[in-house]
Design a protein around this motif. Structure first.
Motif, PDB file in Angstrom:
ATOM      1  N   ASP A  34       0.835  -1.204   0.000  1.00  0.00           N
ATOM      2  CA  ASP A  34       0.000   0.000   0.000  1.00  0.00           C
ATOM      3  C   ASP A  34       0.873   1.258   0.000  1.00  0.00           C
ATOM      4  OD1 ASP A  34      -2.469   1.373   0.054  1.00  0.00           O
ATOM      5  OD2 ASP A  34      -2.242   1.676   2.222  1.00  0.00           O
ATOM      6  N   ARG A  37       2.343   1.736  -3.444  1.00  0.00           N
ATOM      7  CA  ARG A  37       1.339   2.246  -4.383  1.00  0.00           C
ATOM      8  C   ARG A  37       1.133   3.748  -4.224  1.00  0.00           C
ATOM      9  NH1 ARG A  37      -2.290  -1.413  -2.586  1.00  0.00           N
ATOM     10  NH2 ARG A  37      -1.642  -3.421  -3.332  1.00  0.00           N
ATOM     11  N   GLN A  38       1.047   4.201  -2.965  1.00  0.00           N
ATOM     12  CA  GLN A  38       0.858   5.626  -2.711  1.00  0.00           C
ATOM     13  C   GLN A  38       2.081   6.425  -3.126  1.00  0.00           C
ATOM     14  OE1 GLN A  38      -0.200   6.072   1.383  1.00  0.00           O
ATOM     15  NE2 GLN A  38      -2.117   4.964   1.172  1.00  0.00           N
ATOM     16  N   HIS A  42       2.780   9.752  -6.190  1.00  0.00           N
ATOM     17  CA  HIS A  42       3.490  11.004  -5.944  1.00  0.00           C
ATOM     18  C   HIS A  42       4.774  11.092  -6.756  1.00  0.00           C
ATOM     19  CE1 HIS A  42       0.720  12.216  -2.865  1.00  0.00           C
ATOM     20  NE2 HIS A  42       0.885  11.070  -2.217  1.00  0.00           N
TER      21      HIS A  42
END
Length: 66
Positions: A34, A37-38, A42
């Motif tokens: 997770d 992915r974040q 960015h």
């Protein structure tokens, strides 16, 4: 041979304390996925800006060196 097996087995037992159980490892892996992915979202947005800024800094340094 049996003594060697027990010596290796009992010397490896303390190492199992450092390895988390599989159920904890799954949560850890899910959290890392997770997070990656974040970060990817960015990074895709900021990479061109960083590249552009870095190229401007290099251009200014090269022009000052002349």
């Amino acid at each position: 041979m049996l003594q060697l097996f027990f010596a290796v087995a009992f010397s490896a037992v303390p190492l199992t304390l450092y390895i988390p159980p599989i159920r904890s490892l799954n949560l850890f892996v899910e959290t890392i996925e997770d997070l990656l992915r974040q970060m990817a979202v960015h990074t895709i947005r900021t990479y061109p800006r960083i590249r552009f800024g870095f190229s401007r800094i290099l251009n200014n340094l090269l022009h000052l060196a002349r």
